[in-house]
Design an enzyme around this catalytic site. Structure first.
Site: not given
Length: 609
Positions: A11, A134, A308, A424, A455, A556
């Site tokens: 993904h 990572h 993540g 972001r 949210r 966003s």
């Protein structure tokens, strides 16, 4: 030395191009294809980064993929063998895909690369390990000369977490935690159980947590996870189904918490809020222990984070406040998209010895403004072709008009400069609002973003003003740290104000910047620096001149279910299809009330009524 990094086939596919160790361009495939979390080969993102570098694939010295598929195949096969005969249905479904695609991924990559350059040399294609990618994405762009590096995610090849040490151009992984014991998968299990989508809904769990009480913490520790003093842990696999099944949790997990999983369209109840609060608390506690252990083991007080789980900005805030760290830096594209960057950085610095050259006092991410930029003439041409009514004004006039609109309570689509890399919006592809408005959170959630009313929204604040508003005095340019609103800024909500929320809660705390204050008096802070985004800094400064408040609501520029906008056309379409009042694209200013063309109206699954 040009190095191209690629992540794909899981993904958040992405492509990144480095030149001499410097990031030239980076893009996520979803922004170009408009398919959220697009996992396909990043053809469009790759074409963009090569074009941005002014070259061709033939001019690239190395191409590196962000993990090693053979090791992933080994993990899948060994897991099914270990749990056999359980999971045969899942095994039967997974094997054809893995044999056809994943096992022969090198061939697939070469086919894609040779479609761009028929003469591409297979010897130029390299593979990095997932957690090394990572770790490299976290350490090499950081402002530190040496750092402990902690990576945490669902799972890579075998690793689910790692501790590394970076010094100069050297980076070495010291130890790892291995599948099936994973903090990311524990969090994802609760994401699934509370009715949100795994691999994309985890941030909803974090946002919902403050509405609940962590009353299930003891049950999680007693039944699901055994945590040691240093933060290492083992999960009780009797309660999970992700090793062999097609779900995250099983019936034993459901009996433990007294109900089956919530369906995505079913109402949120207090028990779901309490569950999210509980797993959030456990996650924070484990991350704190791991951070403290990393400092103790390495003797280094600078800490870098990726994977993540590093996007859990509430836990990051606690690490800053409570762990023995001197400096904390989190990769803004901490998930798999950032793996493409880390793979390229590992080849550049670790394999080729290219020196690091982050600017003094800053990091190497350039504010994460690494995506495409559209010149003023192109923006005007796109808007004219779409039938838009707009004014083209000088920059200072554009800033004044935008600040005035925001101060009058209007919601603004802000499309400027290079697109952000990572999840972001940081003032390039943003929706902006007045943080003083007591209805702005509801308006943006339900009438613009079309998403759940609980949210929270983040404040973008002038770096020089951050300490005046928040219990925080450092840098948070990537919106990856949560801190408290200053006590002098806090207020109590009236009953009428509480009724604006989709979730009722007594004594919900608010502040004199209510649109960016979450129910626990916290805020996910973005500090805005003149050096990295001068136009956004100028807008905040003008808004402060008008209102006395040097911060704005920043979320966003997209709606629920869609990626952040990329092109001027994307921005205008989103502007028409929502209740945004103003679109500011480059120096073009478009008022909604003046538009004669109509867009396709977005429909909300969370309408106020």
């Amino acid at each position: 030395m040009r190095v191209l990094g690629i992540s794909a086939y899981y993904h958040d596919s992405a492509a990144v191009l480095l030149d001499g160790g410097r990031i030239v361009a980076a893009g996520q495939e979803e922004r170009f294809t408009r398919i959220r979390h697009d996992a396909g080969f990043p053809r469009k993102a790759l074409a963009y980064v090569i074009e941005a570098a002014g070259g061709s694939l033939a001019a690239v010295d190395w191409v590196v993929f962000y993990d090693k598929p053979f090791l992933k195949f080994e993990r899948l096969l060994e897991t099914y063998l270990a749990f056999a005969p359980r999971g045969f249905t899942s095994f039967r479904q997974a094997m054809p895909l893995w044999i056809k695609e994943k096992l022969f991924l090198k061939r697939m990559l070469l086919d894609e690369l040779r479609a761009l350059d028929p003469a591409f040399d297979a010897a130029k294609l390299l593979f990095s390990e997932h957690h090394l990618s990572h770790a490299a994405s976290a350490y090499y762009p950081s402002p530190f000369e040496e750092a402990a590096v902690l990576t945490l995610d669902g799972v890579g090849e075998w690793a689910t977490g790692s501790l590394a040490v970076g010094r100069g151009t050297a980076l070495e992984i010291q130890r790892e935690m291995h599948f099936p014991h994973s903090l990311g998968l524990l969090y994802s299990a609760f994401t699934y159980y509370t009715g949100f989508k795994v691999n994309s809904g985890e941030y909803k769990v974090m946002g919902l947590a403050p509405y609940g009480e962590p009353r299930f913490v003891r049950q999680i520790y007693d039944h699901l996870i055994d945590v040691k003093e240093d933060g290492s842990f083992r999960l009780n696999l009797d309660y999970f189904d992700y090793c062999t099944g097609l779900r995250m949790t099983n019936e034993r997990f459901h009996r433990l918490f007294g109900a089956p999983p919530r369906g995505p369209s079913e109402p949120l109840e207090q028990v779901h809020m309490d569950l999210t609060a509980s797993v959030q608390r456990v996650t924070e506690d484990i991350m704190l222990r791991l951070a403290a252990s990393a400092v103790r083991e390495t003797g280094i007080s600078n800490l870098c984070l990726a994977g993540g789980v590093a996007l859990n900005c509430v836990a990051n805030g606690r690490i800053l406040r409570e762990a023995p760290v001197r400096g904390l830096w989190v990769q803004p594209a901490a998930g798999d998209a950032g793996g493409a960057l880390g793979a390229a950085l590992a080849v550049s610095h670790l394999a080729l010895g290219v020196p690091r050259d982050a600017p003094a006092g800053l990091d190497g991410m350039q504010g994460a403004y690494l995506g495409p930029e559209y010149p003023q003439a192109e923006i005007e041409a796109v808007l004219k072709a779409a039938g838009a009514t707009f004014d083209t004004v000088a920059e200072d006039e554009m800033v004044r008009r935008t600040a005035a609109a925001l101060a009058s309570g209007k919601a603004v689509g802000w499309f400027q400069g290079r697109m952000e890399f990572g999840p972001r919006a940081l003032g390039a592809r943003s929706i902006l609002g007045d943080p003083r408005s007591r209805e702005m959170q509801r308006i943006l959630n339900l009438k613009v973003k079309f998403r759940e009313s609980f949210r929270p929204f983040a404040p973008a604040v002038l770096r020089e003003d951050v300490g005046a508003w928040f219990e925080f005095a450092g840098d948070s340019p990537y919106m990856l740290v949560v801190a408290g609103v200053q006590s002098g800024r806090r207020l109590e909500m009236t009953a009428a104000e509480r009724a604006l929320f989709g979730i009722e809660k007594l004594n919900v705390p608010r502040s004199d910047i209510p649109a960016v204050t979450h129910v626990d008096y916290s805020a996910r802070i973005q500090t805005v620096h003149r050096e990295t985004n001068p136009r956004f800094h100028k807008l905040l400064t003008e808004f402060k001149r008008l209102t006395g408040v040097g911060l704005l609501v920043n979320t966003s520029f997209n709606v629920r279910g869609e990626p952040i906008v990329c092109t001027p056309s994307d921005a205008f379409r989103c502007f028409l299809g929502t209740d945004l009042d103003l679109l500011v694209a480059g120096r073009c200013v478009a008022e909604k009330a003046e538009q004669t063309v109509k867009g396709e109206r977005y429909e909300s699954a969370f309408a106020p009524d």
